[in-house]
Structure formats: structure tokens, C-alpha cells
Motif scaffolding. Structure first.
Motif, PDB file in Angstrom:
ATOM      1  N   ALA A 163     -20.043  -5.646 -61.568  1.00 58.10           N
ATOM      2  CA  ALA A 163     -18.805  -6.664 -61.759  1.00 58.10           C
ATOM      3  C   ALA A 163     -17.565  -6.123 -62.979  1.00 58.10           C
ATOM      4  N   GLN A 164     -18.565  -5.859 -64.103  1.00 59.80           N
ATOM      5  CA  GLN A 164     -17.624  -5.469 -65.245  1.00 59.80           C
ATOM      6  C   GLN A 164     -16.855  -4.007 -64.905  1.00 59.80           C
ATOM      7  N   GLN A 165     -17.667  -3.221 -64.679  1.00 58.46           N
ATOM      8  CA  GLN A 165     -17.313  -1.781 -64.320  1.00 58.46           C
ATOM      9  C   GLN A 165     -16.067  -1.753 -63.220  1.00 58.46           C
ATOM     10  N   ALA A 190     -26.593  -9.990 -55.776  1.00 56.98           N
ATOM     11  CA  ALA A 190     -25.768 -10.935 -55.179  1.00 56.98           C
ATOM     12  C   ALA A 190     -25.660 -12.211 -56.098  1.00 56.98           C
ATOM     13  N   LEU A 191     -26.796 -12.660 -56.695  1.00 59.60           N
ATOM     14  CA  LEU A 191     -26.786 -13.604 -57.787  1.00 59.60           C
ATOM     15  C   LEU A 191     -25.815 -13.061 -58.948  1.00 59.60           C
ATOM     16  N   ALA A 192     -25.868 -12.240 -59.372  1.00 57.77           N
ATOM     17  CA  ALA A 192     -25.007 -11.741 -60.488  1.00 57.77           C
ATOM     18  C   ALA A 192     -23.525 -11.649 -60.192  1.00 57.77           C
ATOM     19  N   LEU A 193     -23.202 -11.111 -58.773  1.00 54.78           N
ATOM     20  CA  LEU A 193     -22.009 -11.171 -58.448  1.00 54.78           C
ATOM     21  C   LEU A 193     -21.428 -12.565 -58.413  1.00 54.78           C
ATOM     22  N   GLU A 194     -22.030 -13.442 -57.648  1.00 55.83           N
ATOM     23  CA  GLU A 194     -21.672 -14.804 -57.411  1.00 55.83           C
ATOM     24  C   GLU A 194     -21.155 -15.555 -58.773  1.00 55.83           C
ATOM     25  N   ALA A 195     -21.746 -15.151 -59.893  1.00 56.63           N
ATOM     26  CA  ALA A 195     -21.318 -15.696 -61.348  1.00 56.63           C
ATOM     27  C   ALA A 195     -20.258 -14.711 -61.864  1.00 56.63           C
ATOM     28  N   ASP A 196     -20.314 -13.476 -61.689  1.00 55.72           N
ATOM     29  CA  ASP A 196     -19.343 -12.850 -62.519  1.00 55.72           C
ATOM     30  C   ASP A 196     -18.453 -11.826 -61.695  1.00 55.72           C
TER      31      ASP A 196
END
Lengths: 326, 326
Positions: A163-165, A190-196
Motif C-alpha cells: 500500500a505504501q510503496q 487483503a486485510l492490510a489493503l482493506e485498511a490502507d
């Protein structure tokens, strides 16, 4: 299982797991017809993303439990990830491997500090029986390869980095393709991207004949593979999606993508030629989908996670030579 | 030529050149007998550190000069670095290449947006004569591969990153081994480390038979190579150290190291197996020195820069297969 566990895992991994870069090549963009961003987890410690989950799980244990030791069943990348994570924590690790696993993988796992216990797969010996006996005797904690919240949390840190990069490169939406076995990495990202990066969507990618996750997502129920052997993509062949990972993938992922073994090998050869990275066949299926199945992908840019690079020299040499003229 | 030029180049490269990671492997540490930190510039855009110098030089031009275009002589990594850097600036680039250069390199340079002008090396045509005529006609600016302050400044940004990334791993002193041709990268890194990691010392590394820099440093005067062909390490074969780079190397570098071609190939194979990166023979000599010439190195840790990864599939395949059993 939630985003806070992934953020907590990222804190524990900081300075220990490698923050892999996000690679690009104008030559790959041209093949794909869109911008291709590659997350090379083959450059992670032990040559695959599995070190993240291993570190997350080992570091989450309380000290007394950790000191007693951990155990894992694996003939592949999970074995090495858990072995190195445990060694760096000063924790004993037992890895239960089939006696007919490649000698190199057995040697590597030992060299990373683990005690390797072999079982006779052909003779019908059950690895669970072997492992349970040792675990109970020594008080070891089992670290499952994907159906384990702290393992999913560790793999999910890959998604925080994506997400950050990607945002730094101006990419905030589109499909994120992930080579998928049991679904630990896929559901964690998927969980990380849902948030970020909520405009990004994870798509699991599998080899033909071993598309249990794709079929499970399509039918809404866990489906199994007919067989578990006979693929060069061995690193991502599992019997079926996990009990914990499937609900997450159902809720968060787009439809699965399926590529041929030949496409995976072609992607390996292109990653050699254009990105200068070593990817194993199972670790190349996501890149293969990005390059050769663009009609099923959405967005001006696509992210492909190359999940591992533990490939035999002979397979790699044959593959890059075969596709040299393309 | 000074550290401020390198810091200014780093500002111009930010967000354009890739910040390559610093890789490690317990297996390489064991071979070397000390901690080995690898800076994989093969993962840089165009597959070598040359993109840094190309970007630095093109971005340092005033806009009118840049718009008129740039020219470079190269059959290899410098060609691709300058071509991509110019293309991303929207500046025309002419690359003068020998007509008998590998077709792939010619095609790649064209695909990166440059106009390729071929000259007949065998027929005695001079690339300088060909290049001068075009430059004067079109008002192009020549970008030399190493005897050029803004190119040295760009390559030196590698040294700023090494200083910071090694410090994050607790390494602040010891030898930094750099694959050395004309000395642009070597002298740039040496200048950067003089400022940011003064307890580190750069050591140029060359292949046997092409050790002009090592002999020049030993004698205090510029020495030439007897021949410029016949090595698989072609990427780092130059006639002699540069007029601008030699004084910097004399002042800042330790003695040179020389490795055999077989050692370079062995290091390539180990980088494949243990780091999952693709390194070309000339880009592997520093790692070869770190692994196989430890008796001539100082410190508990050593940094090796793997300078490029543009290697033919056949050479790579043969090498990893040959060393598979080691």
C-alpha cells in the motif's frame, strides 16, 4: 483476525524481516499493456515471504512458551522461515519433514538451526502422529503454515508495504495478484489493503489443476484439489483453502485467476531477464497472470507478488534457456 | 568533485533511482567467515548502477542543453542507463554502439527510447569520429561513462545508501568491495563513505588479467590493461583508470583485490542460490573477493557491491548448473 494484529506484527518484524522493494520494468509494462509493480518476496530472508509469518508467530509467544520451543510440518518454505525465525529468537525448533524431501531442503533447514525429524511418507507414517508425540513430550508450540492468526498477521505485513510503496509510485487502485496456496498471504494482504488501500483488490492466482481457492471462491464453499503432486509449482500446492483464511478471502478478494505451468515458467524467465530476480515456479504465477491474462484484470496498474525463489538450479537453467528467444 | 555534488545528485535521484536493499545470508556468512552485506545494484533500473550516473548527468544539465539531447558511447550498461534516464527526462539520446554488439543490447537500448547509431568496429571506423560528427551537427552533450563529475556523483549515491543501511545493521567499519572498471562507482562510493562512514574503506576488485586499477594503485601511476577482450567480466573491462577517478581512488581506496573468472562465476552461482538475485560475471567479482579472499580483507563484516545483472541466459544457466553441487 484484524488489521491491528497486522500492524502489531509489523512492529515486531521491524529491523528483522526485510522490507522488499517494489520493482518495475518498461519491458514488462509493454507485455502487460499496463504498469506492472512486482513485490519480490523471493528477496526476503530464507527466500520467501514465509519468514514474515514465522517471525510473527514466534515473536508473539510469551517467553516461557517460546523457550520451550516450536514445531512445524513442512518440506518447503515454511520450514525454513520458522527455522530461521526461531533460531534468531534463541528458541528451539523442530521441523517434521518427509524422509524423501530434497536433501538440500533438509540440509538448509538444519543449517538454519532447526532439529529436523524425518517421517516415512511412503510407508504410511503420519506426520501428525510423529509431531504430536514430540510436541507433547517437549511442550512445543505448533506453528501452522496458514491457519494461524499470527502467521496471517505476519504475511499481511507484505500488504502494508505494498500500500505504501505503490502510493509512492502514484498507484492507489487496481488488482493485487497473489500466488495462493492455503491463503495465509492472500488473506493477510487483503486485510492490510482493506485498511490502507481500500481501492485495491486482491486476486488469488493458482496453477491449472490446483485451483482450489478459485473454485472455492466461485462456489462459496471450500473445495479441494484432486491431487497434491505433479506440479512444478509445489510451493503453493495445498489440499484446500484454510478454515481461517477462506472466510477472509471470501469477504475481501476478487475472483481467482488460473495460469498454465508454461505461463508460470515464462514469467520466471522474464523476471530473470527484466528484473534480475530469481523466482520459483509457484512464486511466478501471479506475475504470469499480470503478463498473460490482462483481459481479466482491472486498472491501469497491477501489482504482482513474487512469493519465493527457492528453485533448483536445473529447473531454473532449463527455463531461462527455453524462453531465451522470446 | 566533492561530497556536496553527491548529496545534490541524491536529491535529484530521489523517487527516480531505486534505493536497492542490503541483503544478507547466513550461508554466505559461513563461507566468508564474517558477515557479508550485499548491495544488489543489479536490481537498479536497467539492471545496473549505471542508471544512477546517467540520471545524475542528464538531470544536472540546464533545460535548453538537455532538450538538445545527449550522446554516449557504450555497448553495455552505460548505454541503457543513459537511454532510460534521457527518455524519462523527455530528452533525445543518441547511443553510439559497435555494429557487432549483441543484438539484444542494441534492441534494448532502442526500446528504452534511444536512437542507436552503429559504427563498423572491425572496419576501423572510429566511434569518436562518428560521435563527434553527430554531436556537432545536433548540439548533443557527451556523457562519459566514468570520467565525468556528475556521473561520479550519481554513482556515489550508492555509497550514501551503503553508509546508512550498514549502520542500521550495526556495521560502521570494515572493507567495502566494489567491482571496478574505469572507477566511477569506486571513487564515488569512496567519497561518500569518507563523509558518512569514515571507518569504512573502499577496495576495488577486478578480474585476473584486467587488473589495471590494482596495479595503478600499487605503483602510484595510471597503468593500462594489455588487452580489453576475452573476459566474461566484460562489463567492467576498461583500458585504464580514468583521469578524474584515479586521483580519488589513490587518495581514498585501500589496495585492489583480484579474483579469477572461476571465482566470479562461483559467486554468481551463490548469489542465485542464497540471495535470489541475478548478477553478471563482472558484477560478481566483489562478492567473489568477499567469499574467497577473506585473508586479504579486514573487519568483522564486509560489504560487496553487485554492480549489474545483464547476463545472457546461456552463461547464467551454465554457471548455476556447474556450481550446483558445491
Amino acid at each position: 483476525m484484524n488489521i491491528d494484529m497486522i500492524r502489531a506484527a509489523a512492529q515486531r518484524l521491524k529491523g528483522h524481516a526485510r522490507r522488499t522493494p517494489l520493482l518495475t520494468s518498461p519491458f514488462l509494462d509493454e507485455i502487460a499493456g499496463r504498469q506492472v509493480l512486482v513485490k519480490p518476496e523471493c528477496l526476503q530472508h530464507t527466500g520467501s515471504f514465509k519468514f514474515r509469518g514465522g517471525w510473527s508467530a514466534v515473536s508473539a509467544l510469551d517467553e516461557a512458551t517460546r523457550k520451550a520451543g516450536v514445531i512445524a510440518f513442512s518440506s518447503g518454505n515454511h520450514a525454513q522461515g520458522v527455522a530461521l525465525a526461531a533460531a534468531k529468537h534463541g528458541a528451539p525448533a523442530v521441523i517434521v519433514m518427509p524422509a524423501d524431501a530434497p536433501k538440500l531442503k533438509i540440509d538448509n533447514t538444519r543449517a538454519l538451526g532447526a532439529e529436523v525429524v524425518l517421517y516415512d511418507r511412503a510407508g504410511g507414517e503420519s506426520r501428525e502422529a510423529v509431531g504430536d508425540a514430540i510436541s507433547q513430550e517437549r511442550g512445543l508450540t505448533l506453528i501452522r503454515p496458514y491457519d494461524e492468526p499470527q502467521v496471517i498477521a505476519g504475511q499481511g505485513t507484505t500488504g502494508l508495504e505494498i500500500a505504501q510503496q505503490a502510493a509512492e509510485l502514484g498507484v492507489n487502485d487496481g488488482d493485487v495478484l497473489v500466488c495462493c496456496g492455503g491463503g495465509g498471504l492472500t488473506s493477510g494482504i487483503a486485510l492490510a489493503l482493506e485498511a490502507d488501500a481500500p481501492a485495491m483488490r486482491v486476486r488469488p492466482v493458482e496453477p491449472e489443476g490446483f485451483d482450489d481457492v478459485t473454485r472455492s471462491l466461485a462456489s462459496g464453499e471450500i473445495q479441494s484439489n484432486a491431487t497434491q503432486s505433479g506440479s512444478l509449482c509445489d510451493a503453493i500446492i495445498t489440499p484446500a483453502p484454510g478454515e481461517s483464511t477462506f472466510p477472509l478471502m471470501s469477504r475481501l478478494c476478487g475472483t481467482g485467476l488460473v495460469v498454465s505451468e508454461d505461463e508460470a515458467l515464462h514469467a520466471m524467465a522474464l523476471a530473470f531477464k527484466r528484473l534480475k530476480i530469481v523466482v520459483e515456479p509457484g512464486g511466478a504465477v501471479a506475475l504470469a497472470a499480470a503478463l498473460f491474462h490482462g483481459d481479466k484484470i482491472e486498472g491501469d496498474a497491477v501489482v504482482a507478488v513474487c512469493t519465493g525463489g527457492n528453485v533448483d538450479a536445473e529447473v531454473f537453467a532449463n527455463t531461462i534457456t527455453k524462453f531465451d528467444k522470446h
